[in-house]
Write a protein that holds these residues in place. Structure first.
Motif, mmCIF file in Angstrom:
data_model
loop_
_atom_site.group_PDB
_atom_site.id
_atom_site.type_symbol
_atom_site.label_atom_id
_atom_site.label_comp_id
_atom_site.label_asym_id
_atom_site.label_seq_id
_atom_site.Cartn_x
_atom_site.Cartn_y
_atom_site.Cartn_z
ATOM 1 N N LEU A 84 32.287 -0.771 19.921
ATOM 2 C CA LEU A 84 32.533 -1.668 18.794
ATOM 3 C C LEU A 84 31.542 -2.821 18.778
ATOM 4 N N GLU A 85 31.157 -3.301 19.951
ATOM 5 C CA GLU A 85 30.166 -4.376 20.021
ATOM 6 C C GLU A 85 28.804 -3.908 19.513
ATOM 7 N N THR A 86 28.461 -2.645 19.794
ATOM 8 C CA THR A 86 27.179 -2.127 19.297
ATOM 9 C C THR A 86 27.227 -1.860 17.795
ATOM 10 N N PHE A 87 28.400 -1.482 17.289
ATOM 11 C CA PHE A 87 28.538 -1.256 15.848
ATOM 12 C C PHE A 87 28.444 -2.571 15.074
ATOM 13 N N PHE A 88 29.006 -3.626 15.656
ATOM 14 C CA PHE A 88 29.074 -4.924 14.978
ATOM 15 C C PHE A 88 28.477 -6.006 15.891
ATOM 16 N N PRO A 89 27.146 -6.056 15.986
ATOM 17 C CA PRO A 89 26.513 -7.040 16.869
ATOM 18 C C PRO A 89 26.947 -8.460 16.518
ATOM 19 N N GLY A 90 27.292 -9.219 17.544
ATOM 20 C CA GLY A 90 27.744 -10.582 17.309
ATOM 21 C C GLY A 90 29.067 -10.663 16.574
ATOM 22 N N HIS A 91 29.829 -9.565 16.609
ATOM 23 C CA HIS A 91 31.140 -9.493 15.928
ATOM 24 C C HIS A 91 31.007 -9.771 14.426
ATOM 25 N N GLU A 92 29.857 -9.379 13.861
ATOM 26 C CA GLU A 92 29.636 -9.543 12.421
ATOM 27 C C GLU A 92 30.253 -8.347 11.701
ATOM 28 N N ILE A 93 31.435 -8.542 11.123
ATOM 29 C CA ILE A 93 32.172 -7.422 10.532
ATOM 30 C C ILE A 93 32.444 -7.623 9.043
ATOM 31 N N ASN A 94 31.662 -8.491 8.427
ATOM 32 C CA ASN A 94 31.894 -8.761 7.008
ATOM 33 C C ASN A 94 31.573 -7.563 6.110
ATOM 34 N N ASN A 95 30.716 -6.651 6.606
ATOM 35 C CA ASN A 95 30.374 -5.503 5.765
ATOM 36 C C ASN A 95 31.249 -4.286 6.056
ATOM 37 N N MET A 96 32.298 -4.466 6.855
ATOM 38 C CA MET A 96 33.233 -3.364 7.111
ATOM 39 C C MET A 96 34.211 -3.238 5.948
ATOM 40 N N ASN A 97 34.654 -2.026 5.708
ATOM 41 C CA ASN A 97 35.587 -1.773 4.617
ATOM 42 C C ASN A 97 36.880 -2.556 4.786
ATOM 43 N N THR A 98 37.479 -2.887 3.658
ATOM 44 C CA THR A 98 38.794 -3.516 3.653
ATOM 45 C C THR A 98 39.859 -2.470 3.342
ATOM 46 N N ILE A 99 41.116 -2.829 3.564
ATOM 47 C CA ILE A 99 42.229 -1.944 3.217
ATOM 48 C C ILE A 99 42.381 -1.945 1.692
ATOM 49 N N ILE A 100 42.714 -0.807 1.140
ATOM 50 C CA ILE A 100 42.595 -0.595 -0.304
ATOM 51 C C ILE A 100 43.452 -1.533 -1.147
ATOM 52 N N ASN A 101 44.681 -1.865 -0.703
ATOM 53 C CA ASN A 101 45.513 -2.773 -1.497
ATOM 54 C C ASN A 101 46.543 -3.470 -0.604
ATOM 55 N N GLU A 102 47.260 -4.417 -1.182
ATOM 56 C CA GLU A 102 48.204 -5.234 -0.409
ATOM 57 C C GLU A 102 49.358 -4.411 0.156
#
Length: 454
Positions: A267-285
């Protein structure tokens, strides 16, 4: 939109016979190919709006897969359309036999929200290749992407050939009240049962691509670092909102702690520096709130952070999960991986075979005996040995479920087969008519009949 009128116009268009020729089908496939390439930026914007999906994932899991499917169909369609000669029993001499493919007719394609481009257009490719007309119904949960698909298909095809119906449950209900010649549905088992019930009223054949809890097993011989990386990929992809995502992990007790270290590292290699803003969100509330409740099913050893405003859930590992915990009672559809330890592979097998048959199963091992054990005893739609997800990304193998996870399959030629009825035809010659099958029957004719039919 008047759904009944639309279906009747498509039926009339199909009866005219224009969709049956190779030239028509190939030209329609190429139109779609060009349109997808021209609309890639529009799809990127729509998917960003619907679920924060980044362009790399849009291409890898949506646009690129559809283009590869189109390339495969364009290359092989002429061969698939040919009549196939088969042997003729001697009792039918003189005659020849052949199998002749024909399109079913007017198809309904109902797609889900999680991969709205791929799961709308890949079945549509099969319908076009087979010579059908089609009504496509995208999910209302991904409205921007559904509208982009509607705009694209509306710009290249007339409605009497290919049409898109946007909307929600009301439109779904209206469409299912119509008589189609084939229905292709992708979604949950619960809705799949409703679709099949409606289809049964008209004896309409169906393909159901459903879901379920897909297990992943890691035994103590596995390459743990690689296994952790590939499992994390399958779980983080699309924020876990994938019907074939690894839903829960069986791991040998001796290697659990080491695996957790490697999973965190992945997970650290996927998101260097814990930058996860471009990861998908859950579809709805609604789905977000459901998933939040599942986080209490075990001990969080990685992740666990959430952002209600963005409907975001951090990739999470849950340890000390019990088979009767809430998270083990439903498909997760989120980047949360529950861990269950085992000592004997038969513990995993016994649990899996007592559950509804999953859409996928993943096994990480270097032990060929364990591989054979799992494959010979566990029933599932498809899967991977030493990887996750990627078995669906090939036109050379069909993709589909079994039991509770679905029926029928598609991708590559299987997509053509799905929307095709294969007629069995025997062509009898006129120059000779052997009389043994005709009345009046006799002892001599019975002997001849027994000679030929035995």
């Amino acid at each position: 939109m008047n759904c009944h009128s639309l279906v009747e116009r498509q039926r009339e268009y199909f009866r005219e016979g224009g969709t049956r020729s190779f030239e028509f089908r190939i030209s329609m496939l190429r139109k779609l190919q060009d349109a997808i390439k021209n609309n890639e930026n529009i799809f990127n914007e729509a998917m960003k709006k619907d679920m924060n999906k980044c362009p790399s994932e849009v291409y890898m899991t949506e646009v690129g897969m559809v283009l590869e499917e189109l390339r495969f169909h364009i290359k092989h369609l002429s061969g698939w359309m040919r009549d196939k000669k088969v042997p003729t029993p001697l009792a039918h001499f003189p005659a020849k036999s052949f199998i002749s493919p024909e399109p079913y007719g007017v198809a309904l394609i109902m797609a889900p929200w999680n991969y709205p481009i791929q799961l709308c257009l890949e079945p549509l490719i099969g319908a076009i290749s087979a010579g059908c007309t089609a009504v496509v119904k995208p999910s209302a949960y991904a409205p921007a992407t559904g509208h982009a698909i509607a705009q694209m298909l509306g710009s290249i095809y007339p409605e009497e050939y290919i049409a898109v119906v946007e909307g929600g449950r009301q439109e779904n209900t209206m469409l299912l009240e119509e008589k189609f010649d084939y229905i292709f549905f992708t979604g949950s088992p619960a809705v799949g049962r409703q679709v099949m019930e409606n289809a049964a009223r008209n004896l309409t054949p169906v393909t159901l691509e459903l879901g379920g809890k897909s297990p992943v097993i890691v035994d103590k011989t596995a390459d743990l670092k690689l296994a952790a990386k590939r499992i994390a990929f399958g779980k983080v992809l699309n924020a876990g909102q994938t019907c074939v995502a690894p839903d829960y992990l069986f791991i040998h007790r001796d290697v659990k702690d080491e695996f957790i270290i490697f999973y965190k590292y992945a997970l650290e290699t996927f998101f260097p520096g814990h930058e996860i803003n471009n990861m998908n969100t859950i579809i709805n509330e609604k789905h977000f709130e459901r998933i939040i409740r599942l986080l209490d099913s075990g001990k969080i050893v990685e992740g666990g952070n959430t952002d209600t405003a963005r409907r975001f859930i951090q990739p999470t590992l849950l340890d000390d999960v019990k088979p009767d915990s809430p998270i083990m009672q439903e498909e997760i559809f989120a980047p949360i991986l529950p861990i269950i330890t085992y000592e004997d592979i038969n513990e995993c097998i016994d649990y899996i075979i007592k559950q509804p048959k999953p859409l996928a199963l993943y096994l990480f091992t270097k032990d060929s005996h364990i591989e054979k054990q799992v494959l010979s005893k566990c029933s599932f739609g498809g899967g991977c040995i030493n990887d996750t997800i990627i078995h669906i990304a090939t036109p050379h193998m069909g993709f589909g479920g079994v039991g509770n996870s679905g029926m029928g399959s598609y991708h590559g030629k299987k997509s053509f087969d799905t929307f095709t009825h294969y007629r069995s035809i025997l062509k009898k010659a006129n120059w000779l008519d052997i009389p043994i099958r005709y009345r009046p029957y006799s002892h001599k004719r019975d002997k001849l009949m027994r000679f030929f039919l035995k």
